[in-house]
Every structure is written in structure tokens, then in C-alpha cells.
Design a protein around this motif. Structure first.
Motif, short mmCIF file in Angstrom:
data_model
loop_
_atom_site.label_atom_id
_atom_site.label_comp_id
_atom_site.label_asym_id
_atom_site.label_seq_id
_atom_site.Cartn_x
_atom_site.Cartn_y
_atom_site.Cartn_z
N MET A 237 0.84 -1.20 0.00
CA MET A 237 0.00 0.00 0.00
C MET A 237 0.88 1.25 0.00
O MET A 237 1.88 1.30 0.72
N ASP A 238 0.53 2.24 -0.78
CA ASP A 238 1.23 3.52 -0.81
C ASP A 238 1.11 4.16 0.57
O ASP A 238 0.00 4.39 1.08
N ILE A 239 2.25 4.48 1.19
CA ILE A 239 2.23 5.04 2.54
C ILE A 239 1.52 6.38 2.57
O ILE A 239 0.96 6.79 3.60
N ASN A 240 1.48 7.08 1.44
CA ASN A 240 0.79 8.37 1.38
C ASN A 240 -0.72 8.21 1.56
O ASN A 240 -1.39 9.14 2.01
N LEU B 26 1.52 1.65 10.41
CA LEU B 26 2.14 1.62 9.09
C LEU B 26 3.06 2.83 8.88
O LEU B 26 4.21 2.69 8.45
N VAL B 27 2.54 4.01 9.20
CA VAL B 27 3.32 5.23 8.99
C VAL B 27 4.53 5.26 9.92
O VAL B 27 5.64 5.63 9.51
N GLN B 28 4.34 4.85 11.17
CA GLN B 28 5.44 4.87 12.12
C GLN B 28 6.54 3.89 11.72
O GLN B 28 7.73 4.21 11.81
N VAL B 29 6.14 2.70 11.27
CA VAL B 29 7.14 1.70 10.84
C VAL B 29 7.91 2.22 9.63
O VAL B 29 9.13 2.08 9.54
N TRP B 30 7.20 2.87 8.70
CA TRP B 30 7.88 3.43 7.52
C TRP B 30 8.85 4.53 7.90
O TRP B 30 9.99 4.56 7.42
N GLU B 31 8.41 5.45 8.78
CA GLU B 31 9.28 6.54 9.21
C GLU B 31 10.50 6.00 9.94
O GLU B 31 11.62 6.48 9.76
N ARG B 32 10.27 4.97 10.76
CA ARG B 32 11.39 4.38 11.49
C ARG B 32 12.39 3.74 10.52
O ARG B 32 13.61 3.91 10.66
N ALA B 33 11.88 3.02 9.54
CA ALA B 33 12.76 2.39 8.55
C ALA B 33 13.53 3.44 7.76
O ALA B 33 14.73 3.30 7.51
N ARG B 34 12.84 4.52 7.36
CA ARG B 34 13.50 5.57 6.59
C ARG B 34 14.62 6.23 7.40
O ARG B 34 15.72 6.48 6.89
N GLN B 35 14.35 6.48 8.68
CA GLN B 35 15.36 7.10 9.53
C GLN B 35 16.55 6.17 9.76
O GLN B 35 17.70 6.61 9.78
N GLN B 36 16.26 4.89 9.95
CA GLN B 36 17.34 3.93 10.20
C GLN B 36 18.26 3.82 8.99
O GLN B 36 19.49 3.79 9.11
#
Length: 301
Positions: free
Chosen positions: A1-4, A71-81
């Protein structure tokens, strides 16, 4: 799914309006509607009931809030990592409302530099409502703000218990309404202030930042409500006087984060905030508030 799609869903859920969501996300209303429609098709359930008053969540929409937030938190966490700077083991993002940055959150940044140099930090300033939205949608890990309203899925931990007191530069402790400065300490203060001081409800000068207002009052004279701890040194040396028979107002600061976020880095950040708030581990910056020197008035040529 598109995170947006999840981000857009959470934004509409938070403010109950497709129009406001379009403004905040810098999209057209058609684009917002298309994203929600795509998400509803993927999930096979309507997520909002649209009407003239805006948009409210359906039962399915209410159930999806928690999943979309994750979903958004996991994506943001992955992007930051993945995007961590060299030499950093983890990252954290923290936002705070303007009046809390100097000196409290500045001291916290220094504490982090000294105690947790391996953690990358992204710090931001924003208005309280937007900070809560961003913690809820996962684009911020934590927010520090005064008297946050409760929100589902968010935890608020007390950091600072402060009192706002009325002080004046008048040696007799009197208040001249013509020289009263209204300091905007938020909506709760506004309600209490209007009830306690209806005669001061239409001041000639309003200022949204406490240190700025106090510098002004010390420079030209006047009265206003300020943090007790900040005003106390000036009361002690006689530059300010407590105004008798005026109420004190509570003004407490909290750290807010999502219930799903609980790990070692978050715990260290919260420990640092509490240590600095308690005064047990402050770097000791020289945060000076003082009167400005007088300047001659401009004259017309």
C-alpha cells in the motif's frame, strides 16, 4: 500500500475535513478524495461518512486508525534507520512548541550531545495541534508541549509543573491596564485569564513568547503573567513585584508519544527530558533575560 494513502487517511481522521486536509498536505481536494477512495477500494470498506459538516469515521475507519498509525510509524522508522548519518546507531525526531525551546529543549539537546552522542536527532518547532497530528501520523517520534488534549493512541507524560503569576514593574505592586501585556500561554490560560481579569481582556499589546514579553516589560515597564521560576530573580532584586490578590495558573509541560513506540532509544530520550526538567542534569547555559537599553525616539525630518 502507498504510505501516502495512510498519511492522508490519518490527516482526514484527525481534522474531519477533506478541504482542511488538502490545505495542510498542499494537495487538491480531488487528490485527497482520490487517495481515500483508492484506500477504501483496497480495504473493501468505506472509511468515512461524508456530509456537509465534513467527514467522520465509520466503524471500519475507527478500526483502521491504529493500523494506519503503525504503518506510517514503521515506515518513518525504517527511513530514519536507513538514512542515519555516519557514526550514528539510531535516530529520533522531536518537536516542540516555540516557547519550550529556550531554554528547556536547548538544554535537552545539549544533554543528548553529552550523554547520547550516537543518536541522530531531528528537531522541529511547530504549533501544538500540528505537533500532535505529526506524532499521531508517525512523522514525529515525540512532541513536547503545554497541556496537550488527550488523543487516542497517544501517551502524555508530565515533565514540568509550572505556575504562571502576575507581576508588575510598579513599586507598589499596582497594575495599569494601559501598560498591561497579555502573554499568550495557550487556550487554557486564555479561558482562565478572561474569567479572572475581564478588565484586562482587551490589552494594547499581546505577545506570544514569554521571554520576549518579559524583556519588553523589564525595558519599558508594565505587568503581565510569567512563569514563577523565570520571574523570581527579578522579584528578588526588586525589579518586579507580585501583584497581590491575583490567582496563579497551572502551566505544565508534557512529552507526548505513540503507545506503539517503546524501545531503548525512546526510553533514553524520555530519561533525558525528565533529567533536564528536574534540574538534576542541566548543562548550565546562560539564558539571560534583561531590559534592553533605551534608544532615542525617531523624529520626523
Amino acid at each position: 500500500m502507498d504510505i501516502n494513502l495512510a498519511r492522508t487517511f490519518l490527516e482526514v481522521a484527525a481534522n474531519g475535513s477533506f478541504i482542511l486536509t488538502a490545505e495542510r498536505m498542499h494537495l487538491t481536494q480531488t487528490a485527497v478524495s482520490a487517495r481515500i477512495r483508492t484506500l477504501e477500494e483496497q480495504l473493501g470498506r468505506p472509511l468515512f461518512v461524508r456530509n456537509k459538516a465534513g467527514a467522520r469515521l465509520t466503524a471500519a475507519g475507527e478500526r483502521f486508525v491504529r493500523h494506519a498509525t503503525t504503518l506510517v510509524q514503521v515506515w518513518e522508522r525504517a527511513r530514519q534507520q536507513i538514512a542515519l548519518p555516519a557514526g550514528r546507531e539510531d535516530g529520533i525526531s522531536l518537536g516542540g512548541e516555540l516557547s519550550l525551546w529556550h531554554p528547556f529543549l536547548v538544554d535537552w539537546l545539549i544533554w543528548m550531545n553529552q550523554s547520547c552522542p550516537e543518536i541522530a536527532i531531528r528537531s522541529e518547532v511547530d504549533i501544538p495541534a500540528r505537533l500532535l497530528d505529526r506524532v499521531q501520523n508517525g512523522s514525529l517520534d515525540l512532541a513536547v508541549l503545554y497541556s496537550p488534549p488527550p488523543r487516542a493512541g497517544l501517551v502524555s507524560e508530565l515533565l514540568l509543573e509550572e505556575k504562571l503569576i502576575m507581576v508588575t514593574t510598579d513599586p507598589d505592586g499596582e497594575v495599569d491596564p494601559e501598560r498591561y501585556v497579555y502573554v499568550d500561554w495557550g487556550p487554557h490560560f486564555l479561558i482562565n485569564h478572561q474569567a479572572a481579569h475581564p478588565e484586562l481582556s482587551n490589552p494594547a499589546l499581546s505577545i506570544s513568547l514569554g521571554p520576549l514579553a518579559l524583556t519588553y516589560v523589564l525595558s519599558v515597564g508594565g505587568a503581565g503573567y510569567f512563569r514563577a521560576g523565570t520571574a523570581q530573580p527579578f522579584i528578588a532584586d526588586g525589579r518586579l513585584q507580585r501583584v497581590k490578590d491575583t490567582p496563579e495558573f497551572s502551566h505544565s509541560a508534557y512529552v507526548v508519544y505513540a503507545t506503539q513506540r517503546d524501545n531503548g532509544t525512546m526510553n533514553r530520550v524520555r530519561h533525558g527530558l525528565k533529567a533536564v526538567a528536574s534540574g538534576s542534569d542541566r548543562p548550565g547555559l546562560n539564558h539571560t533575560i534583561a531590559a534592553r537599553p533605551a534608544t532615542p525616539p525617531l523624529t520626523a525630518k
